[in-house]
Scaffold this motif. Structure first.
Motif: not given
Ligand SMILES: [Zn+2]
Length: 233
Positions: A20, A22-23, A35, A38
């Protein structure tokens, strides 16, 4: 066959895990770029639902804007900041249209995009576009255009230096001026249109302000603004 395919898929993702953006967590087979955790937990400003929101207020007294909104808050360590960094500095271009599509679903269903004629991404300075290879706002715009069913115009507004007025300036003067110069190349193409100006992040609003004031020189033009992140409080 499906079983074998899944087994092969699992094997590949062991060697090359899909993460992912973002994370940094592992993506499930049905997830793409971001994901589900997120996707759900990225805070939404919902500014598109209130006309007098902080992004719109940022431009009061500076330039005439019809509507303004931003998808999320751009703060240190935030998922949206991670995503925009991956898009701009790591060249993961697919993040642009994905964020655009996610935001456009809300913009379209709330009626924010109705009445808009064309999308114009905030142009990058030509030298920056050369070094980065792409304009992130164009990629975000592509996702918004796809969902909202709107055309994109990347030619009518350009950013740069007008050579005759710039050559005699000092290096510092040129440096301070270069970023704020926008020009409409073809007023006929935008005359009478309601433009949706798209940027990745809104902070001070000065870039948008310069664009809007240039666009408004053409008769009948109206401008609304959206960004993915805003650092406005
Ligand atoms: Zn994520």
């Amino acid at each position: 066959m499906n079983y074998l395919y899944d087994l092969w898929d699992d094997f590949i993702s062991l060697l090359f895990p899909r993460l992912c953006h973002a994370c940094g967590g592992h993506l499930l087979r049905n997830e793409n770029l971001i994901c589900t955790g997120c996707f759900v937990s990225i805070p939404r400003t919902n500014y598109h639902l209130q006309s007098e929101n902080p992004v719109a207020q940022l431009f009061w007294g500076r330039c005439q804007i019809e509507k303004a909104a931003a998808f999320s808050y751009y703060s240190k360590g935030s998922r949206i900041r991670n995503l925009i960094h991956k898009l701009k500095y790591k060249g993961i271009k697919e993040i642009g249209p994905e964020l655009g599509r996610i935001y456009a679903v809300s913009l379209k269903s709330s009626g924010f995009t109705s009445g808009i004629d064309v999308i114009i991404p905030v142009p990058l300075h030509a030298s920056k576009k050369r070094s980065r290879g792409f304009n992130q706002s164009e990629f975000i715009s592509a996702g918004i255009a796809e969902v909202a069913g709107l055309p994109i115009d990347t030619f009518s507004l350009v950013r740069g230096v007008s050579s005759d007025t710039q050559t005699h300036r000092s290096r510092y003067e040129r440096w301070t001026n270069v970023d704020s110069i926008f020009q409409v190349t073809d007023p006929e193409a935008i005359r009478g249109k309601h433009i949706l100006l798209v940027d990745d992040v809104i902070t001070t609003g000065s870039t948008i302000e310069s664009c809007v004031n240039e666009l408004l020189k053409t008769e009948g033009v109206r401008v609304s603004v959206v960004a993915i992140g805003c650092a406005v409080v």
